[in-house]
Design an enzyme around this catalytic site. Structure first.
Site, PDB file in Angstrom:
ATOM      1  N   ASP A  18       0.862  -1.186   0.000  1.00  0.00           N
ATOM      2  CA  ASP A  18       0.000   0.000   0.000  1.00  0.00           C
ATOM      3  C   ASP A  18       0.895   1.231   0.000  1.00  0.00           C
ATOM      4  O   ASP A  18       1.140   1.852   1.035  1.00  0.00           O
ATOM      5  CB  ASP A  18      -0.895  -0.032   1.246  1.00  0.00           C
ATOM      6  CG  ASP A  18      -2.005   0.995   1.198  1.00  0.00           C
ATOM      7  OD1 ASP A  18      -2.241   1.571   0.124  1.00  0.00           O
ATOM      8  OD2 ASP A  18      -2.649   1.211   2.235  1.00  0.00           O
ATOM      9  N   GLU A 100      -6.383   4.977  -9.111  1.00  0.00           N
ATOM     10  CA  GLU A 100      -7.650   5.538  -8.668  1.00  0.00           C
ATOM     11  C   GLU A 100      -8.218   6.597  -9.607  1.00  0.00           C
ATOM     12  O   GLU A 100      -7.494   7.461 -10.112  1.00  0.00           O
ATOM     13  CB  GLU A 100      -7.471   6.152  -7.270  1.00  0.00           C
ATOM     14  CG  GLU A 100      -8.772   6.503  -6.599  1.00  0.00           C
ATOM     15  CD  GLU A 100      -8.717   6.285  -5.090  1.00  0.00           C
ATOM     16  OE1 GLU A 100      -9.605   6.795  -4.403  1.00  0.00           O
ATOM     17  OE2 GLU A 100      -7.805   5.596  -4.599  1.00  0.00           O
ATOM     18  N   LYS A 136      -9.550   1.917  -9.198  1.00  0.00           N
ATOM     19  CA  LYS A 136     -10.078   2.188  -7.854  1.00  0.00           C
ATOM     20  C   LYS A 136     -11.154   3.266  -7.927  1.00  0.00           C
ATOM     21  O   LYS A 136     -10.947   4.333  -8.515  1.00  0.00           O
ATOM     22  CB  LYS A 136      -8.958   2.651  -6.912  1.00  0.00           C
ATOM     23  CG  LYS A 136      -8.078   1.529  -6.417  1.00  0.00           C
ATOM     24  CD  LYS A 136      -7.039   2.026  -5.440  1.00  0.00           C
ATOM     25  CE  LYS A 136      -7.563   2.198  -4.047  1.00  0.00           C
ATOM     26  NZ  LYS A 136      -6.500   2.568  -3.079  1.00  0.00           N
ATOM     27  N   THR A 160     -13.054   1.214  -3.161  1.00  0.00           N
ATOM     28  CA  THR A 160     -12.305   1.692  -2.007  1.00  0.00           C
ATOM     29  C   THR A 160     -13.181   2.571  -1.116  1.00  0.00           C
ATOM     30  O   THR A 160     -14.336   2.835  -1.422  1.00  0.00           O
ATOM     31  CB  THR A 160     -11.048   2.454  -2.483  1.00  0.00           C
ATOM     32  OG1 THR A 160     -10.237   2.795  -1.366  1.00  0.00           O
ATOM     33  CG2 THR A 160     -11.416   3.717  -3.242  1.00  0.00           C
ATOM     34  N   PHE A 182     -11.783  -0.451   4.847  1.00  0.00           N
ATOM     35  CA  PHE A 182     -10.749   0.339   5.530  1.00  0.00           C
ATOM     36  C   PHE A 182     -10.754   0.064   7.036  1.00  0.00           C
ATOM     37  O   PHE A 182     -11.478   0.711   7.791  1.00  0.00           O
ATOM     38  CB  PHE A 182     -10.970   1.829   5.259  1.00  0.00           C
ATOM     39  CG  PHE A 182     -10.327   2.322   3.995  1.00  0.00           C
ATOM     40  CD1 PHE A 182     -10.213   1.511   2.885  1.00  0.00           C
ATOM     41  CD2 PHE A 182      -9.841   3.615   3.914  1.00  0.00           C
ATOM     42  CE1 PHE A 182      -9.618   1.966   1.719  1.00  0.00           C
ATOM     43  CE2 PHE A 182      -9.246   4.087   2.755  1.00  0.00           C
ATOM     44  CZ  PHE A 182      -9.137   3.265   1.662  1.00  0.00           C
TER      45      PHE A 182
END
Length: 333
Positions: A18, A100, A136, A160, A182
């Site tokens: 990440d 993303e 994303k 996400t 998350f």
């Protein structure tokens, strides 16, 4: 000799890095890597990645043409920078990179679809097939609908900023490739809400949320993969050992690698299959109702979109400042 926790985790879970830090990815050799606006913005400010930023800006200036304004050049470079980092990352990892869509499009289905297709086209122009890319998208109702369309085109998506079961079920029903609940941000909310300083890892609200989603998916045979994200400590990670994937920061990867001990599997599809639970269907009315009732999920989704938007605005300013410097500097042939 006993194995470290990272080695054991890799035996049951796909480990993902990440980060936008390419050197960290080289160090930990994950199968996949994820980026987000905050990570790309942070990486773009590191001296070791100045060349990527500069090359992206100069190519954008060239492609925009002689009459282009600074704003037009920056906009073009901004769209390309995440792909530039993605291409560098794909030279290192064997699997997929997540890139993303602009967070400011999170509530616009058509704009999200258009931007995703543009990102895939940029990768294709560089010789990268769409099977190596995850687009994303924030887990709004509009984002889920965009991802549903993209998945039917063979463009795989990573949903996400996911905080609630209603979001997860809607993604599974839409045939999404992967979700990123998350963990740490859920913990943050509960700590602030309750005034508690900490939770035991097994009682961590983020851990409990991902465990519930994983078990639901496995119980009802959904193919959507669960990738826990946004970890605050190693305990959250070890409690989710067995998840399909986990995306982990370089600092926590290093801690796992440095720790020797037994790592039992906590999430198991065979155990989930034997559980008793109700199957839900999530249409828009149900989604909106459950989202409104889940104050944590609604607040954290809104906060996450605003946070990523702020990071994007910071990146745009960074690119504008750097372009001004480059425009005054003669470019050698």
């Amino acid at each position: 000799m006993s194995k470290n926790l990272l080695e054991q985790l890799r035996e049951m879970t796909v480990v993902v890095a990440d980060t936008g830090d390419i050197q960290a990815i080289e160090k930990f050799t994950p199968r996949d890597a994820t980026t987000n606006p905050s990570l790309i913005t942070a990486a773009a400010q590191m001296p070791e990645y100045q060349e990527i930023v500069d090359q992206t800006l100069l190519q954008a200036k060239k492609d925009a043409g002689a009459g282009a304004t600074q704003a037009q050049i920056v906009s073009l470079a901004f769209d390309r920078l995440a792909v530039s980092f993605g291409l560098k990352i794909l030279q290192i990892i064997p699997g997929r990179v997540s890139t993303e869509v602009d967070a400011r499009l999170s509530y616009d289905t058509e704009a999200t679809i258009t931007k995703a297709r543009e990102l895939i086209a940029q990768y294709a122009a560089a010789g990268i097939g769409k099977e190596r890319i995850l687009i994303k998208i924030a887990t709004t109702w509009e984002g889920i609908r965009a991802a549903e369309v993209l998945e039917k085109e063979g463009i795989h998506c990573n949903l996400t900023l996911l905080f609630g079961l209603h979001q997860a079920i809607a993604c599974a029903e839409a045939g999404i490739t992967l979700i990123s609940p998350f963990v740490g941000r859920i913990l943050d909310w509960y700590k602030k809400e309750t005034g508690r300083d900490s939770y035991p890892s097994a009682e961590d609200p983020g851990v409990l949320s991902v465990t519930q989603i994983y078990n639901y998916y496995k119980k009802f045979g959904y193919k959507t993969e669960v990738m826990g994200a946004s970890f605050r400590n190693v305990g959250e990670i070890t409690e989710l050992a067995g998840s399909d994937l986990l995306t982990i920061s370089p600092a926590l990867l290093a801690e796992l690698q440095a720790t020797i001990g037994e790592l039992p599997r906590k999430l198991d599809p065979s155990k989930a299959a034997a559980m008793s639970m109700e199957k839900l269907h999530i249409d828009k009315a149900t989604f909106d109702k459950m989202h409104a009732e889940d104050r944590m999920a609604s607040e954290k989704l809104d906060e996450g979109i605003k946070g990523f938007t702020k990071a994007l605005e910071t990146l745009e300013q960074l690119l504008a400042d750097r372009l001004a410097v480059l425009s005054k500097t003669p470019v050698s042939a």
